[in-house]
Structures are given as C-alpha cells and as structure tokens.
Scaffold this active site. Sequence first.
Site, PDB file in Angstrom:
ATOM      1  N   MET A 172       0.851  -1.177   0.000  1.00 10.04           N
ATOM      2  CA  MET A 172       0.000   0.000   0.000  1.00 10.04           C
ATOM      3  C   MET A 172       0.897   1.241   0.000  1.00 10.04           C
ATOM      4  SD  MET A 172      -2.768   1.352   2.832  1.00 10.04           S
ATOM      5  CE  MET A 172      -1.716   1.146   4.222  1.00 10.04           C
ATOM      6  N   PRO A 173       0.923   1.975  -1.089  1.00  9.30           N
ATOM      7  CA  PRO A 173       1.718   3.198  -1.112  1.00  9.30           C
ATOM      8  C   PRO A 173       1.055   4.301  -0.285  1.00  9.30           C
ATOM      9  CG  PRO A 173       0.973   2.622  -3.329  1.00  9.30           C
ATOM     10  CD  PRO A 173       0.369   1.657  -2.380  1.00  9.30           C
ATOM     11  N   ILE A 174       1.872   4.966   0.502  1.00  8.92           N
ATOM     12  CA  ILE A 174       1.428   6.145   1.242  1.00  8.92           C
ATOM     13  C   ILE A 174       2.253   7.306   0.721  1.00  8.92           C
ATOM     14  CG2 ILE A 174       1.232   7.255   3.487  1.00  8.92           C
ATOM     15  CD1 ILE A 174       1.071   4.415   4.696  1.00  8.92           C
ATOM     16  N   LYS A 185       0.287   0.214  -9.128  1.00  9.86           N
ATOM     17  CA  LYS A 185      -0.347   0.030  -7.816  1.00  9.86           C
ATOM     18  C   LYS A 185      -1.869   0.047  -7.956  1.00  9.86           C
ATOM     19  CE  LYS A 185       3.587  -0.093  -5.780  1.00  9.86           C
ATOM     20  NZ  LYS A 185       4.091  -1.349  -5.228  1.00  9.86           N
ATOM     21  N   VAL A 189      -2.815   5.797  -0.759  1.00  8.68           N
ATOM     22  CA  VAL A 189      -3.174   6.821   0.224  1.00  8.68           C
ATOM     23  C   VAL A 189      -2.349   8.070  -0.076  1.00  8.68           C
ATOM     24  CG1 VAL A 189      -3.158   7.433   2.672  1.00  8.68           C
ATOM     25  CG2 VAL A 189      -3.609   5.070   1.973  1.00  8.68           C
TER      26      VAL A 189
END
Length: 76
Positions: A1-3, A35, A41
Amino acid sequence: MPIINVRLASPMPDDEKCQEIIADLTDYFETKLGKKRERIVVMLDEINPNHIGFAGNSVERIKNAEFINNYTLKDE
C-alpha cells in the site's frame, strides 16, 4: 500500500486544487508503478513556513526578504 505524503509550506492550495493533486498522484502511482488505485493513500500536510529553513533562514524570512546570490540574505 503506497502512502504518499506531500508537505507544502502554507498557505495550502484551495480544496479544488488539493483534490487535483490527490487525483494526479493517485493516477501516477496507478499507471507508472502498477499500484491498485483503492490501496493508494495520499496525504497533504501543511507546514508553517517559519518551521522550514534553508541556509539558516526560515522560508517565511526568505520570502519576505531581498536576497543576494542564491538565498543569501542582506545583513539586517
């Protein structure tokens, strides 16, 4: 999960511009990095310009001063 955390010196862009930034960064991470969109996010943080500094001077001070040669402030 990229933030994705973007810190901007205040004043922040208006809500419409912030939404564009969020959408653009989401699109970029989805298309360029593969992604999943629903897992991306994006957070936009507002930083007081007095809390960021270059060469020993706050961004606020630099913004309000006249400079000489690459952010060197005149003696006060």
